[in-house]
Scaffold this motif. Structure first.
Motif, PDB file in Angstrom:
ATOM      1  N   GLU A  51      -7.170 -67.918 -16.291  1.00  0.00           N
ATOM      2  CA  GLU A  51      -8.085 -68.812 -16.990  1.00  0.00           C
ATOM      3  C   GLU A  51      -7.307 -69.669 -17.971  1.00  0.00           C
ATOM      4  O   GLU A  51      -6.285 -69.252 -18.513  1.00  0.00           O
ATOM      5  CB  GLU A  51      -9.165 -68.019 -17.733  1.00  0.00           C
ATOM      6  CG  GLU A  51     -10.187 -67.420 -16.806  1.00  0.00           C
ATOM      7  CD  GLU A  51     -11.396 -66.857 -17.548  1.00  0.00           C
ATOM      8  OE1 GLU A  51     -11.496 -67.034 -18.782  1.00  0.00           O
ATOM      9  OE2 GLU A  51     -12.232 -66.246 -16.881  1.00  0.00           O
ATOM     10  N   GLU A  63     -13.413 -73.125 -21.240  1.00  0.00           N
ATOM     11  CA  GLU A  63     -12.663 -72.179 -20.408  1.00  0.00           C
ATOM     12  C   GLU A  63     -12.805 -72.640 -18.959  1.00  0.00           C
ATOM     13  O   GLU A  63     -13.909 -72.950 -18.511  1.00  0.00           O
ATOM     14  CB  GLU A  63     -13.223 -70.765 -20.552  1.00  0.00           C
ATOM     15  CG  GLU A  63     -13.147 -70.191 -21.946  1.00  0.00           C
ATOM     16  CD  GLU A  63     -11.735 -69.801 -22.343  1.00  0.00           C
ATOM     17  OE1 GLU A  63     -10.924 -69.464 -21.458  1.00  0.00           O
ATOM     18  OE2 GLU A  63     -11.450 -69.846 -23.557  1.00  0.00           O
ATOM     19  N   ASP A  65     -11.081 -72.067 -14.754  1.00  0.00           N
ATOM     20  CA  ASP A  65     -10.169 -71.372 -13.853  1.00  0.00           C
ATOM     21  C   ASP A  65      -8.959 -72.266 -13.605  1.00  0.00           C
ATOM     22  O   ASP A  65      -9.084 -73.484 -13.453  1.00  0.00           O
ATOM     23  CB  ASP A  65     -10.855 -71.060 -12.522  1.00  0.00           C
ATOM     24  CG  ASP A  65     -11.906 -69.977 -12.658  1.00  0.00           C
ATOM     25  OD1 ASP A  65     -11.813 -69.174 -13.607  1.00  0.00           O
ATOM     26  OD2 ASP A  65     -12.824 -69.936 -11.817  1.00  0.00           O
ATOM     27  N   THR A  83      -6.671 -77.550 -12.835  1.00  0.00           N
ATOM     28  CA  THR A  83      -8.071 -77.193 -12.996  1.00  0.00           C
ATOM     29  C   THR A  83      -8.872 -78.166 -12.153  1.00  0.00           C
ATOM     30  O   THR A  83      -8.486 -79.329 -11.983  1.00  0.00           O
ATOM     31  CB  THR A  83      -8.534 -77.274 -14.471  1.00  0.00           C
ATOM     32  OG1 THR A  83      -8.295 -78.590 -14.975  1.00  0.00           O
ATOM     33  CG2 THR A  83      -7.826 -76.242 -15.330  1.00  0.00           C
TER      34      THR A  83
END
Length: 119
Positions: A51, A63, A65, A83
């Protein structure tokens, strides 16, 4: 690599992704490698890398992944941390440019990325 400063004053370069030419914004306030539109995720082999926590300009923390992908950049394939977001544009961050000298000339509206080899 070369690019231009667009009509809104944004430095952009052209990248070839998934068989098409895409405009990418050079974002010197973004210290990651890349942010790509979610629709491009299927065009890459992605490996989950954890993350990522990012603080946006307004102080909002998000936030996301984070993935590693093999990405075409400057006539090479580089491993980049990416991202994927529900956006239309591509952001190139300073993490991807760590081996480059960046020149943005707002007067002539030109952008030059020159790879620097340190010996």
């Amino acid at each position: 690599m070369t690019g231009e400063v667009d009509d809104t004053g944004t430095p952009v370069i052209r990248l070839s992704i998934a068989g098409r030419e895409c405009l990418a914004t050079i974002d010197t306030g973004f210290n990651g490698d890349l942010e790509l539109p979610a629709e491009l995720k299927d065009h890459f082999t992605v490996e989950y890398a954890g993350e990522s926590s990012s603080t946006l300009a307004g102080g909002v923390v998000i936030e996301e992944d984070l993935y590693e992908v093999s990405f075409p950049f400057d006539n090479e394939i580089v491993v980049a941390r990416v991202t994927f977001a529900p956006v239309q544009g591509i952001l190139v961050g300073t993490g991807l440019l760590h081996n480059y000298r960046l020149e943005i000339n707002f007067v002539t509206r030109t952008v030059v990325l020159e790879k620097v080899v340190v010996t």
